[in-house]
Design a protein around this motif. Structure first.
Motif, mmCIF file in Angstrom:
data_model
loop_
_atom_site.group_PDB
_atom_site.id
_atom_site.type_symbol
_atom_site.label_atom_id
_atom_site.label_comp_id
_atom_site.label_asym_id
_atom_site.label_seq_id
_atom_site.Cartn_x
_atom_site.Cartn_y
_atom_site.Cartn_z
ATOM 1 N N GLY A 114 0.788 -1.229 0.000
ATOM 2 C CA GLY A 114 0.000 0.000 0.000
ATOM 3 C C GLY A 114 0.816 1.273 0.000
ATOM 4 N N ASP A 115 2.136 1.153 0.078
ATOM 5 C CA ASP A 115 2.978 2.344 0.028
ATOM 6 C C ASP A 115 2.856 2.994 -1.350
ATOM 7 N N HIS A 116 3.182 4.269 -1.406
ATOM 8 C CA HIS A 116 3.080 5.027 -2.659
ATOM 9 C C HIS A 116 4.340 5.866 -2.815
ATOM 10 N N PRO A 117 4.885 5.947 -4.026
ATOM 11 C CA PRO A 117 6.131 6.713 -4.199
ATOM 12 C C PRO A 117 6.013 8.181 -3.822
ATOM 13 N N ARG A 118 4.812 8.753 -3.878
ATOM 14 C CA ARG A 118 4.640 10.148 -3.503
ATOM 15 C C ARG A 118 4.472 10.344 -2.001
ATOM 16 N N ALA A 119 4.220 9.269 -1.270
ATOM 17 C CA ALA A 119 4.004 9.392 0.171
ATOM 18 C C ALA A 119 5.322 9.608 0.887
ATOM 19 N N ASP A 120 5.359 10.568 1.802
ATOM 20 C CA ASP A 120 6.563 10.751 2.602
ATOM 21 C C ASP A 120 6.448 10.074 3.962
ATOM 22 N N ALA A 121 5.310 9.400 4.220
ATOM 23 C CA ALA A 121 5.136 8.603 5.429
ATOM 24 C C ALA A 121 3.978 7.646 5.215
ATOM 25 N N VAL A 122 3.961 6.578 6.014
ATOM 26 C CA VAL A 122 2.855 5.625 6.005
ATOM 27 C C VAL A 122 2.162 5.690 7.359
ATOM 28 N N CYS A 123 0.848 5.698 7.336
ATOM 29 C CA CYS A 123 0.034 5.696 8.550
ATOM 30 C C CYS A 123 -0.724 4.374 8.616
ATOM 31 N N ILE A 124 -0.589 3.661 9.742
ATOM 32 C CA ILE A 124 -1.342 2.424 9.959
ATOM 33 C C ILE A 124 -2.406 2.708 10.998
ATOM 34 N N SER A 125 -3.665 2.697 10.579
ATOM 35 C CA SER A 125 -4.766 3.034 11.464
ATOM 36 C C SER A 125 -5.331 1.775 12.127
ATOM 37 N N CYS A 126 -5.843 1.939 13.334
ATOM 38 C CA CYS A 126 -6.525 0.917 14.135
ATOM 39 C C CYS A 126 -5.621 0.400 15.249
ATOM 40 N N THR A 127 -6.116 0.526 16.478
ATOM 41 C CA THR A 127 -5.339 0.100 17.643
ATOM 42 C C THR A 127 -5.317 -1.411 17.823
ATOM 43 N N THR A 128 -6.154 -2.136 17.108
ATOM 44 C CA THR A 128 -6.185 -3.586 17.237
ATOM 45 C C THR A 128 -5.073 -4.268 16.446
ATOM 46 N N LEU A 129 -4.569 -3.611 15.419
ATOM 47 C CA LEU A 129 -3.583 -4.243 14.550
ATOM 48 C C LEU A 129 -2.232 -4.393 15.251
ATOM 49 N N PRO A 130 -1.570 -5.542 15.103
ATOM 50 C CA PRO A 130 -0.239 -5.746 15.679
ATOM 51 C C PRO A 130 0.816 -5.056 14.814
ATOM 52 N N THR A 131 1.435 -4.020 15.344
ATOM 53 C CA THR A 131 2.356 -3.221 14.525
ATOM 54 C C THR A 131 3.697 -2.946 15.174
ATOM 55 N N TYR A 132 3.782 -2.948 16.502
ATOM 56 C CA TYR A 132 4.965 -2.399 17.175
ATOM 57 C C TYR A 132 6.261 -3.047 16.692
ATOM 58 N N ASP A 133 6.328 -4.356 16.697
ATOM 59 C CA ASP A 133 7.563 -5.036 16.317
ATOM 60 C C ASP A 133 7.873 -4.898 14.835
ATOM 61 N N ALA A 134 6.841 -4.617 14.038
ATOM 62 C CA ALA A 134 7.037 -4.520 12.587
ATOM 63 C C ALA A 134 7.536 -3.154 12.150
ATOM 64 N N LEU A 135 7.374 -2.139 12.968
ATOM 65 C CA LEU A 135 7.689 -0.773 12.539
ATOM 66 C C LEU A 135 9.143 -0.578 12.112
ATOM 67 N N PRO A 136 10.124 -1.052 12.881
ATOM 68 C CA PRO A 136 11.508 -0.863 12.433
ATOM 69 C C PRO A 136 11.788 -1.519 11.081
ATOM 70 N N ARG A 137 11.256 -2.730 10.880
ATOM 71 C CA ARG A 137 11.478 -3.422 9.607
ATOM 72 C C ARG A 137 10.827 -2.675 8.455
ATOM 73 N N LEU A 138 9.636 -2.166 8.696
ATOM 74 C CA LEU A 138 8.932 -1.441 7.641
ATOM 75 C C LEU A 138 9.641 -0.139 7.295
ATOM 76 N N GLU A 139 10.096 0.592 8.299
ATOM 77 C CA GLU A 139 10.784 1.853 8.023
ATOM 78 C C GLU A 139 12.086 1.616 7.267
ATOM 79 N N GLU A 140 12.791 0.554 7.621
ATOM 80 C CA GLU A 140 14.019 0.239 6.901
ATOM 81 C C GLU A 140 13.712 -0.171 5.460
ATOM 82 N N ARG A 141 12.680 -0.961 5.273
ATOM 83 C CA ARG A 141 12.313 -1.435 3.937
ATOM 84 C C ARG A 141 11.824 -0.295 3.041
#
Length: 207
Positions: free
Chosen positions: A144-171
């Motif tokens: 879902g990333d887009h070349p024009r986006a300068d950031a990604v927002c993951i909405s919803c407090t139920t989604l498991p995201t914390y451990d994935a954030l460093p990997r996603l930012e690096e990728r």
């Protein structure tokens, strides 16, 4: 504690609209204040954006009126976190059904962001969000990333995201802000503390 069992619903919009009513917060806020809470967070993204920026502000005002000293909503925290990392153009990933996804885009647009991509997880029912696994979130964010986006927002407090954030930012090579991360950051900031997270741009910021 949970009060959601008293709120019947048939669909995503009905659920978040009912739970986004400021009057429902009186009991929970009073209980937290009596327990000595220095700050109170309303921890639901959709319920705090469903009525737009006016509705989000009304939730904060209600929590203060019910006795909380400092207050945060997840939607407000996400907006503040995105500004803190310098984001303007967003790729947004979410689990919502129509028309809640459109209300999210409207909230972010009204808050001063340009949503260049809006990608759902493709869930069939509201309750399916509780079964989402981290890898599904990761795959959806990458897709879902887009070349024009300068950031990604993951909405919803139920989604498991914390451990994935460093990997996603690096990728992806850009900030990735999630609902729970932003809420923790804002809530700790409200009481003068700093949130820490390894290799997360929002939490690794100095100053």
């Amino acid at each position: 504690m949970t009060y959601t069992g008293e709120v019947p619903y048939r669909d995503n919009l009905e659920l978040v609209s009912r739970l986004g009513r400021a009057g429902l917060l009186a009991g929970p806020v009073h209980e937290l204040v009596e327990r000595g809470a220095e700050a109170v967070a309303y921890l639901c993204t959709a319920c705090s954006f469903v009525d737009g920026v006016v509705g989000e502000r009304a939730l904060r005002e209600a929590m203060l009126a019910y006795g909380a000293q400092r207050v945060v909503t997840t939607s407000g925290a996400v907006s503040d976190a995105l500004r803190a990392v310098g984001a303007r153009r967003l790729a947004v990933v979410h689990p919502y059904q129509e028309p809640v996804d459109g209300l999210l885009a409207t909230y972010l647009d009204t808050s001063g962001f340009d949503v260049v991509a809006l990608t759902g997880l493709g869930l069939d029912a509201v309750e399916d969000v509780y079964a989402v696994e981290e890898q599904q979130v990761v795959d959806t964010v990458i897709g879902g990333d887009h070349p024009r986006a300068d950031a990604v927002c993951i909405s919803c407090t139920t989604l498991p995201t914390y451990d994935a954030l460093p990997r996603l930012e690096e990728r992806l090579g850009k900030p990735v802000v999630s609902a729970n991360q932003a809420t923790a950051w804002a809530l700790l900031g409200a009481v003068g503390e700093r949130a820490h997270g390894p290799r997360q741009r929002l939490l690794d910021r100095t100053g």
